[in-house]
Write an enzyme that holds these catalytic residues in place. Structure first.
Site, PDB file in Angstrom:
ATOM      1  N   ARG A 146      -0.935  15.157   9.819  1.00 52.13           N
ATOM      2  CA  ARG A 146      -1.005  16.286   8.874  1.00 52.13           C
ATOM      3  C   ARG A 146      -2.204  16.150   7.935  1.00 52.13           C
ATOM      4  NH1 ARG A 146       4.768  15.278   9.314  1.00 52.13           N
ATOM      5  NH2 ARG A 146       4.234  13.358   8.247  1.00 52.13           N
ATOM      6  N   ILE A 147      -2.309  14.973   7.258  1.00 53.61           N
ATOM      7  CA  ILE A 147      -3.353  14.825   6.240  1.00 53.61           C
ATOM      8  C   ILE A 147      -4.729  14.662   6.886  1.00 53.61           C
ATOM      9  CG2 ILE A 147      -4.156  13.412   4.296  1.00 53.61           C
ATOM     10  CD1 ILE A 147      -1.113  12.739   3.833  1.00 53.61           C
TER      11      ILE A 147
ATOM     12  N   HIS B 114      -2.870   5.174  -6.814  1.00 56.48           N
ATOM     13  CA  HIS B 114      -1.951   5.854  -5.875  1.00 56.48           C
ATOM     14  C   HIS B 114      -1.601   7.261  -6.372  1.00 56.48           C
ATOM     15  CE1 HIS B 114       1.238   4.924  -2.589  1.00 56.48           C
ATOM     16  NE2 HIS B 114       0.908   6.197  -2.563  1.00 56.48           N
TER      17      HIS B 114
ATOM     18  N   ASP C 233      -6.778   9.293  17.193  1.00 53.96           N
ATOM     19  CA  ASP C 233      -5.324   9.269  16.974  1.00 53.96           C
ATOM     20  C   ASP C 233      -4.727   9.137  18.369  1.00 53.96           C
ATOM     21  OD1 ASP C 233      -3.134  10.733  14.695  1.00 53.96           O
ATOM     22  OD2 ASP C 233      -2.510  10.390  16.770  1.00 53.96           O
TER      23      ASP C 233
ATOM     24  N   THR D  69      -3.295   6.883   8.664  1.00 53.42           N
ATOM     25  CA  THR D  69      -2.180   6.482   9.530  1.00 53.42           C
ATOM     26  C   THR D  69      -1.033   5.985   8.643  1.00 53.42           C
ATOM     27  OG1 THR D  69      -2.737   4.141   9.647  1.00 53.42           O
ATOM     28  CG2 THR D  69      -3.896   5.584  11.162  1.00 53.42           C
TER      29      THR D  69
ATOM     30  N   ALA E  48      -4.344   6.386   2.243  1.00 53.14           N
ATOM     31  CA  ALA E  48      -3.099   6.378   3.033  1.00 53.14           C
ATOM     32  C   ALA E  48      -2.196   5.232   2.580  1.00 53.14           C
ATOM     33  CB  ALA E  48      -3.426   6.272   4.509  1.00 53.14           C
ATOM     34  N   ARG E  49      -2.494   4.028   3.013  1.00 50.80           N
ATOM     35  CA  ARG E  49      -1.686   2.883   2.613  1.00 50.80           C
ATOM     36  C   ARG E  49      -2.535   1.634   2.499  1.00 50.80           C
ATOM     37  NH1 ARG E  49       1.335   5.609   0.883  1.00 50.80           N
ATOM     38  NH2 ARG E  49       3.587   5.770   1.081  1.00 50.80           N
TER      39      ARG E  49
ATOM     40  N   GLU F 260       0.941  -3.189  -4.981  1.00 47.80           N
ATOM     41  CA  GLU F 260       0.837  -2.239  -6.099  1.00 47.80           C
ATOM     42  C   GLU F 260       1.920  -2.547  -7.118  1.00 47.80           C
ATOM     43  OE1 GLU F 260       0.859   1.759  -4.524  1.00 47.80           O
ATOM     44  OE2 GLU F 260      -0.899   1.387  -3.293  1.00 47.80           O
TER      45      GLU F 260
ATOM     46  N   ASP G 241      -7.243   4.624  -2.996  1.00 48.41           N
ATOM     47  CA  ASP G 241      -6.124   5.144  -3.792  1.00 48.41           C
ATOM     48  C   ASP G 241      -4.915   4.215  -3.664  1.00 48.41           C
ATOM     49  OD1 ASP G 241      -4.733   7.117  -5.371  1.00 48.41           O
ATOM     50  OD2 ASP G 241      -3.684   7.734  -3.538  1.00 48.41           O
TER      51      ASP G 241
ATOM     52  N   GLY H 125      -2.612  10.152  -4.735  1.00 45.47           N
ATOM     53  CA  GLY H 125      -2.788  11.158  -3.683  1.00 45.47           C
ATOM     54  C   GLY H 125      -1.799  12.313  -3.773  1.00 45.47           C
ATOM     55  N   ALA H 126      -0.563  11.999  -4.102  1.00 43.58           N
ATOM     56  CA  ALA H 126       0.463  13.050  -4.120  1.00 43.58           C
ATOM     57  C   ALA H 126       0.811  13.476  -5.540  1.00 43.58           C
ATOM     58  CB  ALA H 126       1.712  12.535  -3.417  1.00 43.58           C
TER      59      ALA H 126
HETATM   60  N1  LIG Z   1      -1.923   8.316  -1.298  1.00 47.47           N
HETATM   61  C1  LIG Z   1      -0.834   9.042  -1.325  1.00 47.47           C
HETATM   62  O1  LIG Z   1      -0.290   9.329  -2.380  1.00 47.47           O
HETATM   63  C2  LIG Z   1      -0.285   9.551  -0.065  1.00 47.47           C
HETATM   64  C3  LIG Z   1      -0.372   8.810   1.072  1.00 47.47           C
HETATM   65  N2  LIG Z   1       0.165   9.276   2.233  1.00 47.47           N
HETATM   66  C4  LIG Z   1       0.038   8.460   3.412  1.00 47.47           C
HETATM   67  O2  LIG Z   1      -0.853   9.082   4.317  1.00 47.47           O
HETATM   68  C5  LIG Z   1      -0.567   8.671   5.642  1.00 47.47           C
HETATM   69  C6  LIG Z   1      -0.597   9.846   6.586  1.00 47.47           C
HETATM   70  O3  LIG Z   1       0.355  10.820   6.230  1.00 47.47           O
HETATM   71  P1  LIG Z   1       0.587  12.117   7.147  1.00 47.47           P
HETATM   72  O4  LIG Z   1      -0.694  12.635   7.621  1.00 47.47           O
HETATM   73  O5  LIG Z   1       1.489  13.008   6.408  1.00 47.47           O
HETATM   74  O6  LIG Z   1       1.363  11.449   8.347  1.00 47.47           O
HETATM   75  P2  LIG Z   1       1.435  11.955   9.851  1.00 47.47           P
HETATM   76  O7  LIG Z   1       2.593  11.290  10.455  1.00 47.47           O
HETATM   77  O8  LIG Z   1       1.341  13.433   9.936  1.00 47.47           O
HETATM   78  O9  LIG Z   1       0.099  11.355  10.496  1.00 47.47           O
HETATM   79  C7  LIG Z   1      -0.082  10.016  10.777  1.00 47.47           C
HETATM   80  C8  LIG Z   1      -0.903   9.954  12.048  1.00 47.47           C
HETATM   81  O10 LIG Z   1      -1.296   8.621  12.278  1.00 47.47           O
HETATM   82  C9  LIG Z   1      -1.363   8.459  13.667  1.00 47.47           C
HETATM   83  N3  LIG Z   1      -1.396   7.057  14.041  1.00 47.47           N
HETATM   84  C10 LIG Z   1      -0.370   6.191  14.186  1.00 47.47           C
HETATM   85  N4  LIG Z   1      -0.825   4.990  14.586  1.00 47.47           N
HETATM   86  C11 LIG Z   1      -2.177   5.114  14.684  1.00 47.47           C
HETATM   87  C12 LIG Z   1      -3.204   4.218  15.053  1.00 47.47           C
HETATM   88  N5  LIG Z   1      -2.944   2.956  15.397  1.00 47.47           N
HETATM   89  N6  LIG Z   1      -4.468   4.679  15.055  1.00 47.47           N
HETATM   90  C13 LIG Z   1      -4.746   5.948  14.722  1.00 47.47           C
HETATM   91  N7  LIG Z   1      -3.813   6.857  14.373  1.00 47.47           N
HETATM   92  C14 LIG Z   1      -2.539   6.431  14.350  1.00 47.47           C
HETATM   93  C15 LIG Z   1      -0.137   9.178  14.163  1.00 47.47           C
HETATM   94  O11 LIG Z   1      -0.232   9.489  15.523  1.00 47.47           O
HETATM   95  C16 LIG Z   1      -0.134  10.404  13.283  1.00 47.47           C
HETATM   96  O12 LIG Z   1      -0.781  11.495  13.906  1.00 47.47           O
HETATM   97  C17 LIG Z   1       0.770   7.947   5.547  1.00 47.47           C
HETATM   98  O13 LIG Z   1       0.548   6.557   5.526  1.00 47.47           O
HETATM   99  C18 LIG Z   1       1.318   8.364   4.228  1.00 47.47           C
HETATM  100  O14 LIG Z   1       2.201   7.468   3.694  1.00 47.47           O
HETATM  101  C19 LIG Z   1       0.776  10.483   2.297  1.00 47.47           C
HETATM  102  C20 LIG Z   1       0.883  11.264   1.193  1.00 47.47           C
HETATM  103  C21 LIG Z   1       0.377  10.848  -0.091  1.00 47.47           C
HETATM  104  O1  LIG Z   2       5.346   9.107  -4.269  1.00 48.14           O
HETATM  105  C1  LIG Z   2       4.124   9.101  -4.351  1.00 48.14           C
HETATM  106  O2  LIG Z   2       3.490   9.554  -5.285  1.00 48.14           O
HETATM  107  C2  LIG Z   2       3.346   8.497  -3.211  1.00 48.14           C
HETATM  108  C3  LIG Z   2       3.201   9.446  -2.093  1.00 48.14           C
HETATM  109  C4  LIG Z   2       2.920   8.726  -0.872  1.00 48.14           C
HETATM  110  O3  LIG Z   2       2.273   7.718  -0.836  1.00 48.14           O
HETATM  111  C5  LIG Z   2       3.495   9.225   0.372  1.00 48.14           C
HETATM  112  O4  LIG Z   2       4.056  10.327   0.377  1.00 48.14           O
HETATM  113  O5  LIG Z   2       3.416   8.500   1.363  1.00 48.14           O
END
Ligand SMILES: NC(=O)C1=CN([C@@H]2O[C@H](COP(=O)(O)OP(=O)(O)OC[C@H]3O[C@@H](n4cnc5c(N)ncnc54)[C@H](O)[C@@H]3O)[C@@H](O)[C@H]2O)C=CC1
Ligand SMILES: O=C(O)CCC(=O)C(=O)O
Length: 528
Positions: A152-153, A280, A172, A204, A232-233, A262, A257, A282-283
């Protein structure tokens, strides 16, 4: 019944309205609990809602005797011990869509800040330095952005980067050429991405496969002067390797981020002028926080009151359309399992579940889980549920086979369950009769027509005249009314089966009295 929900991280007050407005839900907010305090408290609660701060460990889950659901207001669930949750039958739900936009926007903000050194320049100016030489940046236009993880992101970031006239190359495991073409990005292996990019952003989840995905070897393959973004993480990028790569000049800058540990207030990466960082965030927008809290609150209400969740993480989600089709079979599948538990002595080694007729056109995994639940629950107790049924069967070394056969066998749909122990193989089959509901139609080799409900007595006996009368009279003498009776036999004078639906569960004394009849080989009283 009132369900108690604990919110242990700050959530949007507007977002938790669905919980506040539900009649039978009490919401307690207690943020900043220590692990020990949470462990002590959790036993009272049916649901726990967290963001990323609360670490929901095995220790906490093991003390959560009433806990049914953990809601993560966000995407990443790496702060929750998913195996422990599954083992203890606790469903974990997240809010996968609500913060996508905010996280993508934050990534782009970090990308641009990194390219133009905005945080460093701002900090210098705040400290009274009008320094235009140190803070010369680079343009994004024409540069290549490598996106690792096009979920998604990642996909949203790619779309925005194209708006900046960047070339995008992505990796991906689920990215097909068709989707890449549709998104207007190049695609290749993770190595292709690493080698070709001027900026690399990771999106990821943090899982075993992605831990230190960007490591010393990866940095060595990158272009000189590459810039790295991680929104991401922490842990997807090896922080020590990143530090060394910046120090050596291989990496021109990094925007972070997230961190492996943390809060990261005292991190050596933060000492480097090439590193910009946010805690952190992002959200952390009003919109994202409201969205994720609403989504997760709705799922918690739904699960506590209707037993269905839209965004389960440790259980495959069942689309609504499929749910509508298979829901009528739920009762039947569990009852078939429960019925069999009364017939089998010893330890179950194998469960074979066959679906025929209309059922072959449906995704039947939820019914399989429900049948296993029926087979395990009577002995293992009420903690067996859809979340842990398959896990518990596997843990006990029970082999579960699911198969589909389109042979109609006289019914438009048929669900057959066969269970093998060391000693015996027993089977049962049921159907959903149009307008009449579930029926058991076969017990071992015998055809029957039985509503799977209430107190039943299954009697295996020899097919002799008068047996039915003797059983009926004895039960009548004991004030036990027979509501329905089914009989079947292998052949005249051979083995026969009698299944009674009675108005009252048979006491031990009633069973003993019936067992006195020499024609009766085995009698089983059951409660479905
Ligand atoms: N900084 C923040 O506050 C936030 C961080 N995040 C983090 O962002 C990340 C992504 O979130 P979304 O896009 O919503 O998740 P998502 O599930 O839509 O996308 C993750 C993608 O990573 C891919 N993936 C898995 N293993 C992989 C690998 N070895 N190599 C390449 N791609 C791989 C998956 O196939 C999937 O398409 C998550 O870790 C989430 O926790 C999400 C929201 C806010
Ligand atoms: O709760 C938050 O602000 C962190 C969001 C996040 O990292 C996630 O949705 O994976």
């Amino acid at each position: 019944m009132t369900f108690k929900v604990l919110i242990s991280d700050p959530l949007s007050e507007d977002g938790i309205k669905p919980l506040r407005e539900a009649d039978n839900i009490q919401v307690d907010i207690d943020t900043g609990l220590s692990p020990d305090e949470l462990t002590e408290k959790i036993g009272e609660y049916d649901a726990l809602l967290v963001r990323s701060q609360t670490k929901v460990t095995r220790d906490i889950i093991s003390q959560a005797s009433k806990l049914k659901i953990i809601g993560r207001a966000g995407v990443g669930v790496d702060n929750i011990d998913l195996s422990a949750a599954t083992e203890y039958g606790v469903i974990v739900v997240n809010a996968p869509d609500g913060n996508t936009n905010s996280a993508a926007e934050h990534t782009v903000a970090m990308l641009m800040s990194l390219a133009r050194k905005i945080p460093q320049a701002f900090l210098a100016l705040k400290n009274g330095k009008w320094d235009r030489k140190t803070h010369v940046g680079v343009e994004l236009k024409g540069k290549t952005l490598g996106v690792v993880g096009m979920g998604r992101i990642g996909a949203e970031v790619a779309a925005r980067a194209k708006g900046q006239r960047m070339n995008v190359i992505a990796y991906d495991p689920f990215l097909t050429k068709e989707r890449a073409d549709k998104l207007g990005v190049d695609f290749g292996s993770v190595e292709d991405v690493i080698v070709a990019s001027d900026f690399i952003t990771v999106h990821t989840p943090l899982i075993k496969e992605t831990k230190h995905l960007i490591n010393k070897d990866a940095f060595a393959k990158m272009k000189d002067g590459v810039r790295i973004i991680n929104c991401a993480r922490g842990g997807i990028i090896d922080e020590d390797a990143l530090y060394d790569a910046i120090k050596s000049g291989k990496v021109a800058g990094a925007a972070l981020d997230v961190f492996e540990e943390e809060p990261a207030t005292d991190h050596r990466l933060l000492e480097l002028p090439e590193v910009i960082a946010t805690p952190h965030l992002g959200a952390s927008t009003v919109e994202a926080q409201e969205n994720v809290a609403i989504d997760v609150s709705h799922d918690v209400v739904r699960y506590l009151t209707e037993d269905v969740a839209k965004n389960p993480v440790n259980l495959p989600s069942v689309p609504k359309e499929l749910m509508n089709k298979i829901e009528p079979y739920f009762h039947l599948s569990e009852k078939l399992g429960t019925f069999l538990t009364y017939l089998i002595p010893g330890v179950i080694e194998e469960i074979n579940i066959s679906y025929s007729g209309e059922l072959t056109e449906l995704e039947v995994a939820p019914l399989t889980r429900n049948t296993i639940k029926g087979l395990l629950k009577r002995h293992l107790g009420d903690h067996v549920n859809d979340v842990n049924a398959s896990y518990l069967a596997e843990k006990r070394g029970i082999q579960v086979n699911e198969n589909k056969s389109s042979t109609p066998r006289g019914f438009t749909n048929l669900l057959k369950v066969e269970v093998k122990t060391k000693e015996v193989t027993r089977s049962i089959a049921g159907t959903l009769l149009n307008g009449l509901g579930p029926r058991i139609v076969q017990v071992d080799a015998y055809s029957v027509d039985l509503v799977p409900e209430g107190d039943l007595v299954v009697i295996k006996h020899n097919d002799r005249p008068g047996v039915i009368g003797k059983v009926g009279s004895l039960l009548a003498e004991r004030g036990i009314n027979i509501a329905a009776m089914q009989v079947g036999r292998s052949d005249v004078g051979g083995e026969a089966i009698m299944i009674l639906t009675v108005d009252k569960y048979l006491e031990d004394a009633d069973v003993e009295a019936l067992n006195e009849f020499e024609e009766i080989e085995k009698l089983t009283a059951m409660e479905l």
